[in-house]
Design a protein around this motif. Sequence first.
Motif, mmCIF file in Angstrom:
data_model
loop_
_atom_site.group_PDB
_atom_site.id
_atom_site.type_symbol
_atom_site.label_atom_id
_atom_site.label_comp_id
_atom_site.label_asym_id
_atom_site.label_seq_id
_atom_site.Cartn_x
_atom_site.Cartn_y
_atom_site.Cartn_z
ATOM 1 N N THR A 73 29.312 46.626 37.596
ATOM 2 C CA THR A 73 30.748 46.639 37.336
ATOM 3 C C THR A 73 31.467 45.880 38.435
ATOM 4 O OG1 THR A 73 30.578 48.795 36.253
ATOM 5 C CG2 THR A 73 32.757 48.115 36.974
ATOM 6 N N GLU A 74 32.330 44.932 38.034
ATOM 7 C CA GLU A 74 33.044 44.108 38.999
ATOM 8 C C GLU A 74 34.407 43.753 38.437
ATOM 9 O OE1 GLU A 74 30.611 40.712 39.543
ATOM 10 O OE2 GLU A 74 30.697 40.089 37.452
ATOM 11 N N PRO A 75 35.350 43.277 39.286
ATOM 12 C CA PRO A 75 36.674 42.901 38.793
ATOM 13 C C PRO A 75 36.585 41.842 37.706
ATOM 14 C CG PRO A 75 36.680 43.044 41.175
ATOM 15 C CD PRO A 75 35.257 43.162 40.749
ATOM 16 N N CYS A 76 37.430 41.997 36.698
ATOM 17 C CA CYS A 76 37.437 41.062 35.577
ATOM 18 C C CYS A 76 37.795 39.655 36.077
ATOM 19 C CB CYS A 76 38.440 41.519 34.532
ATOM 20 S SG CYS A 76 38.597 40.397 33.126
ATOM 21 N N THR A 77 37.025 38.665 35.633
ATOM 22 C CA THR A 77 37.248 37.292 36.100
ATOM 23 C C THR A 77 38.466 36.653 35.443
ATOM 24 O OG1 THR A 77 35.693 36.519 34.412
ATOM 25 C CG2 THR A 77 34.816 36.914 36.623
ATOM 26 N N ASP A 78 38.858 37.154 34.266
ATOM 27 C CA ASP A 78 39.981 36.540 33.553
ATOM 28 C C ASP A 78 41.334 37.025 34.072
ATOM 29 O OD1 ASP A 78 38.243 35.086 32.028
ATOM 30 O OD2 ASP A 78 38.266 36.458 30.318
ATOM 31 N N CYS A 79 41.458 38.344 34.329
ATOM 32 C CA CYS A 79 42.742 38.875 34.810
ATOM 33 C C CYS A 79 42.727 39.177 36.297
ATOM 34 C CB CYS A 79 43.118 40.128 34.035
ATOM 35 S SG CYS A 79 42.011 41.538 34.340
ATOM 36 N N ARG A 80 41.594 38.917 36.970
ATOM 37 C CA ARG A 80 41.452 39.134 38.410
ATOM 38 C C ARG A 80 41.694 40.587 38.810
ATOM 39 N NH1 ARG A 80 44.433 33.810 41.063
ATOM 40 N NH2 ARG A 80 43.135 32.243 40.036
ATOM 41 N N ARG A 124 43.604 42.869 37.374
ATOM 42 C CA ARG A 124 44.911 43.463 37.094
ATOM 43 C C ARG A 124 44.976 44.153 35.738
ATOM 44 N NH1 ARG A 124 49.931 39.810 38.257
ATOM 45 N NH2 ARG A 124 50.879 41.881 38.145
ATOM 46 N N GLY A 125 44.112 43.781 34.806
ATOM 47 C CA GLY A 125 44.119 44.380 33.483
ATOM 48 C C GLY A 125 45.115 43.730 32.538
ATOM 49 N N MET A 126 45.991 42.889 33.047
ATOM 50 C CA MET A 126 47.007 42.217 32.242
ATOM 51 C C MET A 126 46.967 40.722 32.540
ATOM 52 S SD MET A 126 48.340 44.916 30.801
ATOM 53 C CE MET A 126 49.891 44.409 30.073
ATOM 54 N N ILE A 127 47.339 39.944 31.537
ATOM 55 C CA ILE A 127 47.404 38.492 31.700
ATOM 56 C C ILE A 127 48.847 38.045 31.486
ATOM 57 C CG2 ILE A 127 46.721 36.272 30.714
ATOM 58 C CD1 ILE A 127 43.998 37.392 30.215
ATOM 59 N N GLY A 150 62.343 38.133 29.664
ATOM 60 C CA GLY A 150 62.282 37.878 28.234
ATOM 61 C C GLY A 150 60.876 37.827 27.684
ATOM 62 N N THR A 151 59.886 37.875 28.574
ATOM 63 C CA THR A 151 58.482 37.879 28.143
ATOM 64 C C THR A 151 57.787 39.099 28.735
ATOM 65 O OG1 THR A 151 57.651 36.612 30.035
ATOM 66 C CG2 THR A 151 58.487 35.359 28.156
ATOM 67 N N VAL A 152 56.637 39.406 28.176
ATOM 68 C CA VAL A 152 55.848 40.537 28.681
ATOM 69 C C VAL A 152 54.397 40.096 28.831
ATOM 70 C CG1 VAL A 152 57.317 42.331 27.707
ATOM 71 C CG2 VAL A 152 55.463 41.382 26.330
ATOM 72 N N PRO A 153 53.699 40.686 29.802
ATOM 73 C CA PRO A 153 52.270 40.360 29.918
ATOM 74 C C PRO A 153 51.495 40.989 28.773
ATOM 75 C CG PRO A 153 52.864 42.074 31.474
ATOM 76 C CD PRO A 153 54.140 41.629 30.834
ATOM 77 N N ARG A 154 50.334 40.448 28.479
ATOM 78 C CA ARG A 154 49.484 41.003 27.435
ATOM 79 C C ARG A 154 48.224 41.603 28.030
ATOM 80 N NH1 ARG A 154 45.511 36.989 26.200
ATOM 81 N NH2 ARG A 154 45.997 34.975 27.189
ATOM 82 N N VAL A 155 47.662 42.551 27.305
ATOM 83 C CA VAL A 155 46.443 43.205 27.757
ATOM 84 C C VAL A 155 45.304 42.197 27.769
ATOM 85 C CG1 VAL A 155 44.757 45.013 27.258
ATOM 86 C CG2 VAL A 155 47.190 45.440 26.879
ATOM 87 N N CYS A 156 44.544 42.199 28.833
ATOM 88 C CA CYS A 156 43.422 41.272 28.962
ATOM 89 C C CYS A 156 42.393 41.562 27.876
ATOM 90 C CB CYS A 156 42.793 41.391 30.349
ATOM 91 S SG CYS A 156 41.306 40.396 30.558
ATOM 92 N N PRO A 157 42.063 40.594 27.026
ATOM 93 C CA PRO A 157 41.089 40.843 25.955
ATOM 94 C C PRO A 157 39.664 41.002 26.466
ATOM 95 C CG PRO A 157 41.715 38.520 26.007
ATOM 96 C CD PRO A 157 42.602 39.219 26.988
ATOM 97 N N THR A 158 39.404 40.505 27.651
ATOM 98 C CA THR A 158 38.044 40.581 28.178
ATOM 99 C C THR A 158 37.686 41.982 28.646
ATOM 100 O OG1 THR A 158 38.204 38.270 28.901
ATOM 101 C CG2 THR A 158 36.446 39.609 29.878
ATOM 102 N N CYS A 159 38.597 42.595 29.430
ATOM 103 C CA CYS A 159 38.312 43.929 29.976
ATOM 104 C C CYS A 159 39.089 45.031 29.272
ATOM 105 C CB CYS A 159 38.617 43.967 31.478
ATOM 106 S SG CYS A 159 40.382 43.759 31.871
#
Length: 397
Positions: free
Chosen positions: A207-214, A216-219, A181-190
């Motif tokens: 360039t390194e993995p995003c710290t907010d979404c680890r 994955r690109g999605m939160i 019933g929910t969906v992930p959202r696009v990470c605003p940081t990356c």
Amino acid sequence: MSTKDWLEKDYYKVLGVSSSAKPEEIKKAYRKLARENHPDANPGNAEAEKRFKEVSEANDVLSDQSKRKEYDDARKLFGGGGFRFPRGGNTAGAGSMDDLFRNASGGGGESFSDLFGGLFNGAGRSSRTTSSNGRGPRRGTDIEGEVTIDFVQSVNGVTVPIQMVSDAACSACHGTGAKAGTVPRVCPTCQGSGMQTSTSGGVFAVTEPCTDCRGRGMIVDDPCPVCHGSGRGKSTKNMQVRIPAGVTDAQRIRLKGKGGAGENGGAAGDLYVVVHVRPHPVFGRKGDNLTLTAPVTFNEAALGAEIEVPTLDGPAVRIKIAAGTPNGRTLRVRGKGVARRDGSRGDLLVTVEVVVPEQLSEQAREALGSYAAAAGTTDPRQALFAKARSASGAGAG
């Protein structure tokens, strides 16, 4: 992180490879360390997350031929004495590595990036992108299984069913990681790329993995209760696996593309099958040849005979025992061995084993006594004692 610290990092040491490592070695080391330290596999482990960032940063440089060359050149330049700072009384001109970087782009002369051409995505160079949707393809995981087959099947080849447990998309959230019933959202940081770029002093871009979404690109704000937000779950599937003719016990067979499914268009992983072969009660194996021990009587060995021996999966064959054949002699039957890749077959090696009767009738005893008298009293062990005395004498001398 300062430019000085970034330059002095030993990426080869981070990946555990030598500075002369080949690209495939670097790739293999990175994949292993990334799997071990990926945030999805180590939820809440800050140390693993830090290690994953270091590994990703090292791979980003060493996996790119041009970046690796620039990195090696820079290490030689700074580590091998390419710069010399004044010593002694002239303190006005003295400096440190920190001073060099702090003043690199200061007035009047060429900037540091002008001198070194923008090492490692330096100023003015854009970093590599991943894919059109911001997230790069990810190769599926490799899977390993085991199968046990009969000796005859190992020689001729066989197709067997195998049940595999793979790391597939979670059946509850269908791989999104979000609660139903929910969906992930696009990470605003990356912006969904899974990577972020930071600059140091305007000279270098890292360039390194995003710290907010680890990475994955999605939160996921409301995680799936089944996979806890990872998007991955265990699945069982059955498949038919062809075991080639001539496989040996404990041999590992690779089936390309039969492993875990890839993500974002990434290739599937591989399936590795370890084959166990049950021993045969009669036949053995030596390379492409089959082996067999055939018992013969004393009369057959002494006088000669023609005997029948079995083959692995065909009719029996007749072989000739020459008169005077000793115990342990091996005879060859061509074309009755293991199938080769070129369509030919190995041979059947038959070892003669002279059988000594445990009990003799009175008539047989008398016959053997007559034989011994007729054969004479030659001692077959005379040569054995002669060699032993010769060796003892040589040792004493």
